[in-house]
Design a protein around this motif. Structure first.
Motif, PDB file in Angstrom:
ATOM      1  N   ASP A 194      -3.793  12.879   0.617  1.00 30.21           N
ATOM      2  CA  ASP A 194      -3.918  14.300   0.317  1.00 30.21           C
ATOM      3  C   ASP A 194      -3.305  14.606  -1.043  1.00 30.21           C
ATOM      4  N   VAL A 195      -4.127  15.140  -1.931  1.00 32.26           N
ATOM      5  CA  VAL A 195      -3.670  15.582  -3.245  1.00 32.26           C
ATOM      6  C   VAL A 195      -3.997  17.067  -3.334  1.00 32.26           C
ATOM      7  N   GLY A 196      -2.982  17.905  -3.134  1.00 32.93           N
ATOM      8  CA  GLY A 196      -3.239  19.332  -3.022  1.00 32.93           C
ATOM      9  C   GLY A 196      -4.039  19.596  -1.760  1.00 32.93           C
ATOM     10  N   ASP A 197      -5.171  20.269  -1.917  1.00 32.43           N
ATOM     11  CA  ASP A 197      -6.032  20.571  -0.778  1.00 32.43           C
ATOM     12  C   ASP A 197      -7.169  19.560  -0.622  1.00 32.43           C
ATOM     13  N   VAL A 198      -7.137  18.491  -1.396  1.00 32.72           N
ATOM     14  CA  VAL A 198      -8.230  17.518  -1.392  1.00 32.72           C
ATOM     15  C   VAL A 198      -7.754  16.198  -0.798  1.00 32.72           C
ATOM     16  N   ALA A 199      -8.561  15.624   0.088  1.00 36.14           N
ATOM     17  CA  ALA A 199      -8.267  14.304   0.643  1.00 36.14           C
ATOM     18  C   ALA A 199      -9.017  13.257  -0.176  1.00 36.14           C
ATOM     19  N   ILE A 200      -8.288  12.402  -0.878  1.00 35.86           N
ATOM     20  CA  ILE A 200      -8.876  11.338  -1.688  1.00 35.86           C
ATOM     21  C   ILE A 200      -9.111  10.143  -0.775  1.00 35.86           C
ATOM     22  N   THR A 201     -10.362   9.734  -0.643  1.00 32.65           N
ATOM     23  CA  THR A 201     -10.710   8.697   0.328  1.00 32.65           C
ATOM     24  C   THR A 201     -11.399   7.507  -0.335  1.00 32.65           C
ATOM     25  N   TYR A 214       0.828  -1.195   0.000  1.00 29.97           N
ATOM     26  CA  TYR A 214       0.000   0.000   0.000  1.00 29.97           C
ATOM     27  C   TYR A 214       0.867   1.252   0.000  1.00 29.97           C
ATOM     28  N   PRO A 215       0.389   2.319  -0.638  1.00 31.17           N
ATOM     29  CA  PRO A 215       1.100   3.603  -0.542  1.00 31.17           C
ATOM     30  C   PRO A 215       0.841   4.254   0.807  1.00 31.17           C
ATOM     31  N   ASN A 216       1.526   5.348   1.085  1.00 35.48           N
ATOM     32  CA  ASN A 216       1.256   6.090   2.311  1.00 35.48           C
ATOM     33  C   ASN A 216      -0.190   6.555   2.323  1.00 35.48           C
ATOM     34  N   GLY A 217      -0.776   6.559   3.505  1.00 34.76           N
ATOM     35  CA  GLY A 217      -2.166   7.002   3.620  1.00 34.76           C
ATOM     36  C   GLY A 217      -3.173   5.873   3.546  1.00 34.76           C
TER      37      GLY A 217
END
Length: 217
Positions: free
Chosen positions: A96-103, A31-34
């Protein structure tokens, strides 16, 4: 069989893949970080494990107590629901991608295949259950992967008129040499506009599944 997270993927250099698969104590995804795994092997510990995941993600600051509580309750419900459906593992992600949290979430289910069932027969049966999905099949050096992708409309409401989040759902079935049983890996995220990028990431995670001999992970 145990499926978990690993820091590295693939077969260690110089190791025979077939011998490694035969000696594996468990199998793992990378898995990647996050991304945080919630083991479901012990139903009585699900809430404690969900709490630990939330603490790692959100920390212990007093001003985030309400957010932690809501996140913990949401994650516990999702984990208990996945366990009741027969999942052996649930992973949640928030990147977190920029100011957006991809969930989103990733659930892993074992698929019992009847004795004597041929791979083509199994794949035909799975494909037949994916009406309306975009279906792809990939042959691997050590097995196969079948992917079915569905998505909902970006704006929709339920029967009571309440807004419902869009959903991108990618379901994978994979069989690997030395791995029993076949696994069904289901990803879900509301970030439908990022379909191409999310599918590329989901593909990579499923393809990272590899045998691990305890102590070598």
């Amino acid at each position: 069989m145990t499926v978990g997270a690993a820091a590295g993927a693939g077969v260690p250099e110089g190791r025979d893949p077939e011998l490694l698969a035969a000696a594996a104590t468990h199998w793992a995804f990378v898995y990647p970080n996050g991304w945080w795994a919630v083991p479901l092997d012990d139903p009585e510990r699900i809430d404690d494990r969900a709490r630990a995941v939330v603490l790692r993600r959100l920390g212990r600051r007093d001003d985030r107590a309400r957010v932690r509580r809501e996140a913990r309750e949401h994650l516990s419900r999702a984990a208990h629901g996945a366990a009741e459906q027969g999942a052996i593992g649930l992973t949640v992600f928030s990147m977190d991608v920029g100011d957006v949290a991809i969930t989103g979430t990733m659930a892993v289910f074992p698929v019992e295949v009847g004795e004597g069932t041929e791979v083509d027969e199994l794949l035909a049966r799975i494909s037949g259950s994916l009406s309306g999905a975009d279906v792809d099949r990939r042959t691997l050096d050590d097995g196969w992967v079948l992917r079915g992708v569905r998505q909902s409309e970006i704006e929709r409401t339920d029967a009571d008129g309440n807004p419902v989040l869009p959903e991108l759902r990618a379901d994978y079935w994979t069989g690997r040499r030395g791995l029993e049983p076949v696994l069904h890996v289901s990803f879900s995220t509301p970030f439908v506009p990022l379909r191409s990028a999310m599918l590329e990431l989901f593909d990579a995670i499923v393809l990272s599944l590899h045998p691990v001999v305890r102590g070598e992970e």
